[in-house]
Design a protein around this motif. Structure first.
Motif, PDB file in Angstrom:
ATOM      1  N   LYS A   1       2.960  12.488   2.474  1.00 36.15           N
ATOM      2  CA  LYS A   1       3.616  11.998   3.680  1.00 36.15           C
ATOM      3  C   LYS A   1       4.237  10.619   3.450  1.00 36.15           C
ATOM      4  O   LYS A   1       4.076   9.999   2.401  1.00 36.15           O
ATOM      5  N   ILE A   2       4.951  10.154   4.496  1.00 38.06           N
ATOM      6  CA  ILE A   2       5.650   8.871   4.409  1.00 38.06           C
ATOM      7  C   ILE A   2       4.685   7.741   4.089  1.00 38.06           C
ATOM      8  O   ILE A   2       4.985   6.853   3.279  1.00 38.06           O
ATOM      9  N   LEU A   3       3.492   7.761   4.725  1.00 40.50           N
ATOM     10  CA  LEU A   3       2.493   6.730   4.476  1.00 40.50           C
ATOM     11  C   LEU A   3       2.119   6.679   2.995  1.00 40.50           C
ATOM     12  O   LEU A   3       2.022   5.594   2.407  1.00 40.50           O
ATOM     13  N   ASP A   4       1.932   7.851   2.383  1.00 40.98           N
ATOM     14  CA  ASP A   4       1.547   7.889   0.970  1.00 40.98           C
ATOM     15  C   ASP A   4       2.630   7.292   0.078  1.00 40.98           C
ATOM     16  O   ASP A   4       2.340   6.499  -0.822  1.00 40.98           O
ATOM     17  N   TRP A   5       3.872   7.693   0.329  1.00 45.77           N
ATOM     18  CA  TRP A   5       4.968   7.176  -0.475  1.00 45.77           C
ATOM     19  C   TRP A   5       5.112   5.664  -0.287  1.00 45.77           C
ATOM     20  O   TRP A   5       5.371   4.924  -1.247  1.00 45.77           O
ATOM     21  N   TYR A   6       4.951   5.213   0.932  1.00 46.65           N
ATOM     22  CA  TYR A   6       5.116   3.794   1.238  1.00 46.65           C
ATOM     23  C   TYR A   6       4.098   2.948   0.468  1.00 46.65           C
ATOM     24  O   TYR A   6       4.456   1.963  -0.187  1.00 46.65           O
TER      25      TYR A   6
ATOM     26  N   PHE B   1     -10.001   5.818   7.139  1.00 46.40           N
ATOM     27  CA  PHE B   1      -9.898   4.864   6.031  1.00 46.40           C
ATOM     28  C   PHE B   1      -9.836   5.597   4.696  1.00 46.40           C
ATOM     29  O   PHE B   1      -9.131   5.178   3.784  1.00 46.40           O
ATOM     30  N   SER B   2     -10.576   6.700   4.583  1.00 42.47           N
ATOM     31  CA  SER B   2     -10.547   7.488   3.342  1.00 42.47           C
ATOM     32  C   SER B   2      -9.155   8.039   3.097  1.00 42.47           C
ATOM     33  O   SER B   2      -8.662   8.063   1.957  1.00 42.47           O
ATOM     34  N   ARG B   3      -8.504   8.493   4.188  1.00 46.50           N
ATOM     35  CA  ARG B   3      -7.136   9.017   4.069  1.00 46.50           C
ATOM     36  C   ARG B   3      -6.163   7.887   3.730  1.00 46.50           C
ATOM     37  O   ARG B   3      -5.240   8.083   2.926  1.00 46.50           O
ATOM     38  N   PHE B   4      -6.391   6.712   4.286  1.00 43.62           N
ATOM     39  CA  PHE B   4      -5.569   5.542   3.982  1.00 43.62           C
ATOM     40  C   PHE B   4      -5.705   5.156   2.507  1.00 43.62           C
ATOM     41  O   PHE B   4      -4.758   4.687   1.873  1.00 43.62           O
TER      42      PHE B   4
END
Length: 358
Positions: A2-7, A96-99
């Protein structure tokens, strides 16, 4: 992804790359300022100096890889926290784990590169780096064991040299023993031994051979004799940095051979081998610690996080160096010395991660 991961992944890798590009030139500048006088004094050519600093870049980066990464993660994660971006991520329902997941993806990429660097590129760089250092910067320092050299060459043969001079490949007070089982078959003595490179032979002066067969001793004497022994002259006294210059497969063979010869430097070689595995693991541990420490917005801002991060980094380096030296210079187990810092900081990483989740 997702966008968060790429960012986060892009920030992770980009900041780390910038940290390398920032600190490596600083390291080169400081090293050059310190050593330029000795380089000029010892007539090092411009090409050799340039090649030295190419090797220095790889050697320096490999040595401090985890610390560069640690500081870069603290830097950009602290910026995210100060901009309340992390609060926004977690408030949207992201755990937080996903973050943490894109950080672990980035750590995997960097750890893979670190492993490739340590297994293949760093040994090549270490060869050139150390050769230049001992040729121009430490000309009077011994890089080999030159006194009381005792080696097991193979399952049956042992040698001893009282004093060895690498420069002209000459040894004094030489002894060679050949066993079959537990029985000594013959023993060779010589005042001097010299390697004749063009003939690939060893020349012995004041040669004496004592042979034992069925309880009968025979003695052979000659003033000079050339013999083809089953060892290379470099095998007698490997240089101090020999293990650093070998790929992983070569290193395993080298350590096995040195163990057979009864080398006193096995601890040093084992440390080099084990660090090729412990360094990539430390990248994951230090990434988790960096995220846990810097993901909280603190009074005092980014400076507090950086100060805390640098303190943790210095403690890690302290543990790593102290235990490494203990393994190299004593009978302290190399596996404990190399992995102890990772175990301690791994426990710290789990503790900080649990607190960060809460």
């Amino acid at each position: 992804m997702k966008i968060l991961d790429w960012y986060i992944l892009k920030r992770y890798l980009f900041t780390f790359l910038m940290m390398l590009l920032l600190f490596v030139p600083i390291g080169i500048t400081v090293d050059l300022a310190e050593k330029v006088g000795r380089m000029i004094e010892n007539d090092a050519s411009l090409g050799e100096v340039g090649f030295y600093y190419m090797n220095f870049t790889v050697y320096f980066a490999n040595l401090l890889f985890p610390l560069f990464l640690f500081l870069s993660v603290i830097w950009f994660t602290s910026k995210l926290a100060n901009n309340t971006e992390i609060v926004a991520f977690l408030s949207s329902g992201t755990s937080f784990s996903r973050f943490l997941r894109p950080y672990m993806i980035g750590a995997t990429i960097v750890a893979g590169f670190a492993m490739f660097l340590g297994m293949y590129l760093a040994p090549i760089a270490s060869q050139g780096f150390n050769e230049f250092k001992f040729k121009y910067l430490k000309k009077n320092k011994d890089i080999q064991q030159t006194r009381d050299v005792y080696q097991q060459i193979n399952d049956n043969d042992y040698i001893y040299v009282s004093n060895f001079i690498p420069r002209n490949k000459t040894g004094h007070k030489f002894t060679y023993e050949h066993f079959e089982g537990n029985e000594l078959k013959y023993k060779i003595f010589a005042d001097n031994i010299r390697y004749i490179e063009e003939d690939s032979m060893y020349r012995l002066t004041t040669y004496l051979k004592r042979s034992f067969e069925n309880g009968v001793e025979t003695v052979e004497k000659e003033s000079r004799k050339d013999i083809d022994f089953p060892f290379e002259i470099e095998d007698l006294t490997p240089v101090q940095y020999a293990a650093e210059t070998k790929s992983y497969a070569e290193l395993l063979k080298f350590i096995a051979a040195e163990k057979k010869r009864g080398s006193s430097n096995i601890g040093r070689y084992e440390v080099v081998k084990l660090k090729k595995w412990s360094l990539p693991v430390s990248i994951f541990i230090l990434t988790i610690i960096a995220v846990a420490v810097s993901s909280v917005k603190r009074r005092g801002g980014m400076g507090v996080n950086l100060a805390l991060g640098i303190s943790i980094a210095m403690i890690y380096v302290f543990f790593d160096k102290v235990f490494g030296v203990m393994a190299e210079q004593s009978d302290f187990p190399a596996v404990v010395a190399v992995w102890f810092p990772n175990v301690i900081f791994g426990i710290l990483a789990v503790y900080l991660l649990q607190n960060a989740k809460r």
